[in-house]
Design a protein around this motif. Sequence first.
Motif, PDB file in Angstrom:
ATOM      1  N   ASN A 125       6.999   7.849  -6.525  1.00  0.00           N
ATOM      2  CA  ASN A 125       7.857   6.811  -7.093  1.00  0.00           C
ATOM      3  C   ASN A 125       8.822   6.360  -5.993  1.00  0.00           C
ATOM      4  O   ASN A 125       9.795   7.055  -5.691  1.00  0.00           O
ATOM      5  N   GLY A 126       8.497   5.231  -5.380  1.00  0.00           N
ATOM      6  CA  GLY A 126       9.299   4.757  -4.264  1.00  0.00           C
ATOM      7  C   GLY A 126      10.721   4.411  -4.664  1.00  0.00           C
ATOM      8  O   GLY A 126      11.672   4.642  -3.899  1.00  0.00           O
ATOM      9  N   ASP A 127      10.930   3.836  -5.853  1.00  0.00           N
ATOM     10  CA  ASP A 127      12.275   3.475  -6.288  1.00  0.00           C
ATOM     11  C   ASP A 127      13.158   4.704  -6.462  1.00  0.00           C
ATOM     12  O   ASP A 127      14.334   4.708  -6.078  1.00  0.00           O
TER      13      ASP A 127
ATOM     14  N   GLN B 170       0.825  -1.206   0.000  1.00  0.00           N
ATOM     15  CA  GLN B 170       0.000   0.000   0.000  1.00  0.00           C
ATOM     16  C   GLN B 170       0.861   1.258   0.000  1.00  0.00           C
ATOM     17  O   GLN B 170       0.658   2.169  -0.808  1.00  0.00           O
ATOM     18  N   LEU B 171       1.875   1.320   0.919  1.00  0.00           N
ATOM     19  CA  LEU B 171       2.742   2.492   0.951  1.00  0.00           C
ATOM     20  C   LEU B 171       3.608   2.579  -0.303  1.00  0.00           C
ATOM     21  O   LEU B 171       3.925   3.681  -0.768  1.00  0.00           O
TER      22      LEU B 171
ATOM     23  N   LYS C 104      15.707   4.538   8.095  1.00  0.00           N
ATOM     24  CA  LYS C 104      14.902   5.552   8.774  1.00  0.00           C
ATOM     25  C   LYS C 104      14.361   6.581   7.792  1.00  0.00           C
ATOM     26  O   LYS C 104      13.209   7.033   7.922  1.00  0.00           O
ATOM     27  N   SER C 105      15.142   6.949   6.812  1.00  0.00           N
ATOM     28  CA  SER C 105      14.671   7.908   5.809  1.00  0.00           C
ATOM     29  C   SER C 105      13.538   7.321   4.982  1.00  0.00           C
ATOM     30  O   SER C 105      12.543   8.013   4.697  1.00  0.00           O
ATOM     31  N   LEU C 106      13.630   6.055   4.589  1.00  0.00           N
ATOM     32  CA  LEU C 106      12.561   5.429   3.808  1.00  0.00           C
ATOM     33  C   LEU C 106      11.272   5.329   4.607  1.00  0.00           C
ATOM     34  O   LEU C 106      10.163   5.494   4.054  1.00  0.00           O
TER      35      LEU C 106
ATOM     36  N   ARG D  67       7.630   7.247   3.781  1.00  0.00           N
ATOM     37  CA  ARG D  67       6.492   6.359   3.531  1.00  0.00           C
ATOM     38  C   ARG D  67       6.607   5.700   2.160  1.00  0.00           C
ATOM     39  O   ARG D  67       5.690   5.735   1.340  1.00  0.00           O
ATOM     40  N   THR D  68       7.759   5.064   1.914  1.00  0.00           N
ATOM     41  CA  THR D  68       7.974   4.397   0.628  1.00  0.00           C
ATOM     42  C   THR D  68       7.526   2.940   0.652  1.00  0.00           C
ATOM     43  O   THR D  68       7.321   2.349  -0.420  1.00  0.00           O
TER      44      THR D  68
END
Length: 356
Positions: free
Chosen positions: A134-136, A126-127, A176-178, A182-183
């Motif tokens: 774009n999570g990548d 979902q996240l 922690k950054s990811l 909210r990736t």
Amino acid sequence: MAWNRPGGSARKSSGGGFGSLLDKLPDFGGGGGPLRWVGLALALWLAFNCFVLIAEQQRGVVLRFGMFNRVMQPGPSLKLPWPIERVIKVNATQIKNYEDRVPVLTSDENIVEVAVNVQYRVADPQLYLFGTRNGDEVLKQAALSTVREQVGRSTLDTVLGAREQLAVSARERLQKSLEAYRTGLVVTELNLPDARPPQQVKPAFDDVNSAQQDKERLISESRAYAAKIVPEARGQAARVRTVAEGYKTAEIARATGDAERFSLLVQQYKNAPDVTRKRLWLETVQDVLARNRKVVGGDGRQLIWAPLDGASGQAMPAAPAALPELVSPTVEATAPEASARPGRSGRPTGREEVVR
């Protein structure tokens, strides 16, 4: 003919199979019109559209009217037909890889190119779909930013020789950054496999690296020499100290003994001066003769050499090749009348003078 007429006996006598299924469908408008085929196509479309098969490595994100509704687990599932619900399949077990090489400025103002290798996967579908655009791409930018931050806080020597600790801290910081962005991604591995200076300054860097290696080699050699020579010097110092202490003790004991002996001799000399004086003279002569070579003279030219002091432990000097002729001394008798006096024995009393 009867079999060709609608509603004839041929239709009634048909067996099972696809024809019986068609017979069960409602007859829209009477007869075998196209509406019947449309209803069949609609039923098939609903059956295939509502059935969803999710593979083992996939997760299905169900959207109802474009809004997230639920996540389908692996296996067969059902959903409402489109356009009410639709499913987006996400590969949640695939390990993705990202590699790049980035120039970084270290804390001691040196530029170094660091190779970055990140392995990650989707943890929350979902996240991953709706948390960011774009999570990548977010992961790539966050990885480069994290590596620049961690390397920028370290020196060049640390980056070149101790990158394992930097990789561990960079991985924790990236995760922690990811999560903050909210990736829906989780980092499985982050490595810094290589670090080298830019090509423009590589010769100068090689010279510096060679000098650093020479420095470390010389330091290692000096430490090895110190580890070898220091114990030897300490052992020699301890030996000299022990010898000095022994010599000190022996000299003090000898001096103390000599002082006590002299005190006793003084007392004996006061009691019997002549006897004590003669005894001291005899002991002195005995000590002197014990340390020297003895030559005993005979008649004529015959000489007898007697090494009587061999027990002293000293090496005797070699006998001369030719010895001069020795003549035994003659003793002239003086004052014969003195020896003929009555009441005087011929034995020495110790008070006579020694004729040499």
